[in-house]
Design an enzyme around this catalytic site. Structure first.
Site, PDB file in Angstrom:
ATOM      1  N   GLY A   1       0.796  -1.235   0.000  1.00 16.14           N
ATOM      2  CA  GLY A   1       0.000   0.000   0.000  1.00 16.14           C
ATOM      3  C   GLY A   1       0.822   1.275   0.000  1.00 16.14           C
TER       4      GLY A   1
ATOM      5  N   LEU B   1      -8.658  -9.664 -10.507  1.00  7.46           N
ATOM      6  CA  LEU B   1      -9.270  -9.259 -11.775  1.00  7.46           C
ATOM      7  C   LEU B   1     -10.579  -8.523 -11.506  1.00  7.46           C
ATOM      8  CD1 LEU B   1      -8.691  -9.554 -14.827  1.00  7.46           C
ATOM      9  CD2 LEU B   1     -10.230 -11.524 -14.818  1.00  7.46           C
ATOM     10  N   ILE B   2     -10.736  -7.363 -12.128  1.00  3.05           N
ATOM     11  CA  ILE B   2     -11.965  -6.575 -11.953  1.00  3.05           C
ATOM     12  C   ILE B   2     -13.043  -7.161 -12.867  1.00  3.05           C
ATOM     13  CG2 ILE B   2     -12.969  -4.270 -12.304  1.00  3.05           C
ATOM     14  CD1 ILE B   2     -11.079  -4.251  -9.958  1.00  3.05           C
TER      15      ILE B   2
ATOM     16  N   ASN C   1      -5.136   1.600 -13.550  1.00  2.97           N
ATOM     17  CA  ASN C   1      -4.208   0.677 -12.877  1.00  2.97           C
ATOM     18  C   ASN C   1      -2.774   1.152 -13.081  1.00  2.97           C
ATOM     19  OD1 ASN C   1      -3.383  -1.814 -11.577  1.00  2.97           O
ATOM     20  ND2 ASN C   1      -2.800  -2.584 -13.599  1.00  2.97           N
TER      21      ASN C   1
ATOM     22  N   HIS D   1       1.160  -0.418 -13.435  1.00  2.00           N
ATOM     23  CA  HIS D   1       1.921  -1.654 -13.628  1.00  2.00           C
ATOM     24  C   HIS D   1       3.409  -1.321 -13.588  1.00  2.00           C
ATOM     25  CE1 HIS D   1       2.488  -5.789 -14.813  1.00  2.00           C
ATOM     26  NE2 HIS D   1       3.425  -5.361 -15.636  1.00  2.00           N
TER      27      HIS D   1
ATOM     28  N   ASP E   1      -3.827  -6.116 -17.366  1.00  3.20           N
ATOM     29  CA  ASP E   1      -2.789  -5.230 -17.918  1.00  3.20           C
ATOM     30  C   ASP E   1      -2.941  -4.937 -19.418  1.00  3.20           C
ATOM     31  OD1 ASP E   1      -1.568  -5.289 -15.353  1.00  3.20           O
ATOM     32  OD2 ASP E   1      -0.505  -7.122 -15.874  1.00  3.20           O
TER      33      ASP E   1
ATOM     34  N   GLU F   1       7.091   5.310  -9.317  1.00  2.00           N
ATOM     35  CA  GLU F   1       5.658   5.254  -8.987  1.00  2.00           C
ATOM     36  C   GLU F   1       5.279   6.373  -8.024  1.00  2.00           C
ATOM     37  OE1 GLU F   1       4.617   0.611  -9.797  1.00  2.00           O
ATOM     38  OE2 GLU F   1       4.919   1.170  -7.721  1.00  2.00           O
TER      39      GLU F   1
HETATM   40  C1  GAR Z   1       3.332  -1.570  -7.407  1.00  2.00           C
HETATM   41  O1  GAR Z   1       4.674  -1.716  -7.800  1.00  2.00           O
HETATM   42  C2  GAR Z   1       2.424  -1.707  -8.604  1.00  2.00           C
HETATM   43  O2  GAR Z   1       2.995  -1.241  -9.793  1.00  2.00           O
HETATM   44  C3  GAR Z   1       2.228  -3.202  -8.653  1.00  2.00           C
HETATM   45  O3  GAR Z   1       2.073  -3.570  -7.314  1.00  2.00           O
HETATM   46  C4  GAR Z   1       2.906  -2.731  -6.516  1.00  2.00           C
HETATM   47  C5  GAR Z   1       2.124  -2.282  -5.311  1.00  2.00           C
HETATM   48  O4  GAR Z   1       2.950  -1.614  -4.414  1.00  2.00           O
HETATM   49  N1  GAR Z   1       1.096  -3.580  -9.464  1.00  2.00           N
HETATM   50  C6  GAR Z   1       1.105  -4.666 -10.238  1.00  2.00           C
HETATM   51  O5  GAR Z   1       2.051  -5.425 -10.305  1.00  2.00           O
HETATM   52  C7  GAR Z   1      -0.162  -4.879 -11.058  1.00  2.00           C
HETATM   53  N2  GAR Z   1       0.028  -5.920 -12.030  1.00  2.00           N
HETATM   54  P1  GAR Z   1       2.328  -0.884  -3.158  1.00  2.00           P
HETATM   55  O6  GAR Z   1       1.317  -1.855  -2.560  1.00  2.00           O
HETATM   56  O7  GAR Z   1       3.484  -0.624  -2.244  1.00  2.00           O
HETATM   57  O8  GAR Z   1       1.677   0.387  -3.643  1.00  2.00           O
END
Ligand code: GAR
Length: 189
Positions: free
Chosen positions: A12, A86-87, A101, A103, A144, A173
């Site tokens: 999170g 999956l939504i 989303n 990725h 994705d 991110e």
């Molecule tokens: C993030 O790196 C995001 O890009 C990835 O999960 C992580 C969540 O980090 N999402 C995916 O891989 C979706 N396919 P967080 O819980 O620390 O925000």
């Protein structure tokens, strides 16, 4: 003000960044956070900011409950910040082009079912790519595959490891995701 819901399944950290940034935003109001796993840190941050937090295991019944909650709370955008389920189509139909989303790689490569966490970075390094990055995209019925909204890149060093790459990606991110969502809901993207 646009009312958004943030969905998470993991640590999170992106949700925490958004909760922090949007608490003083003139554009975005985080109306609820939904987590498919226990997450005390995000739960506490929500409590502190007065944001509704829900933890529910993701199944057919709770999917409907969460959709109902989003409709009841007049949500206009749903942000998947590390949400790994999956939504369903019913959800997508209720929020057409309003589910976003993130990725941790440059789609359309290195995406799809099971591509999350370290697996993504391991695949990027194994492919001998000279760069990776993040993709922010609309959500459709497949993992994705929705239309890409924005991508941000980072170079790979010859001695790059999945661990060092994951730190670079996490930094990207935190730098770009929340601001990209602001631009998106304002209609600038
Ligand atoms: C993030 O790196 C995001 O890009 C990835 O999960 C992580 C969540 O980090 N999402 C995916 O891989 C979706 N396919 P967080 O819980 O620390 O925000």
């Amino acid at each position: 003000m646009r009312r958004i819901a943030i969905f998470i399944s993991g640590e999170g950290s992106n949700a925490l960044k958004m909760l922090d940034e949007y608490s003083s935003s003139q554009t975005i109001d985080v109306a609820l956070v939904y987590s498919s796993k226990h997450n005390l840190k995000v739960q506490n941050a929500c409590k502190e900011k007065g944001v509704e937090f829900h933890f529910l295991t993701w199944n057919l019944k709770t999917q409907e409950d969460i959709l109902g909650l989003c409709i009841k709370k007049d949500i206009s955008w749903v942000v998947l910040a590390g949400f790994l389920k999956l939504i369903p189509e019913s959800f997508i139909d209720s929020f057409p082009n309003k589910i976003v989303n993130i990725h941790p790689a440059l789609l359309p490569k290195f995406g799809g079912k099971g591509m999350y966490g370290m697996r993504v970075h391991e695949a990027v390094i194994a492919s001998k790519s000279s760069e990776s990055g993040i993709s922010i995209h609309f959500v459709n019925g497949a993992y994705d595959e929705g239309q890409i909204i924005a991508q941000f890149k980072v170079g790979l060093e010859p001695n790059e490891t999945p661990e060092t790459l994951s730190l670079k990606i996490r930094t990207l991110e935190h730098m770009y995701f929340s601001e990209t969502v602001v631009q998106l809901v304002q209609g600038n993207l």
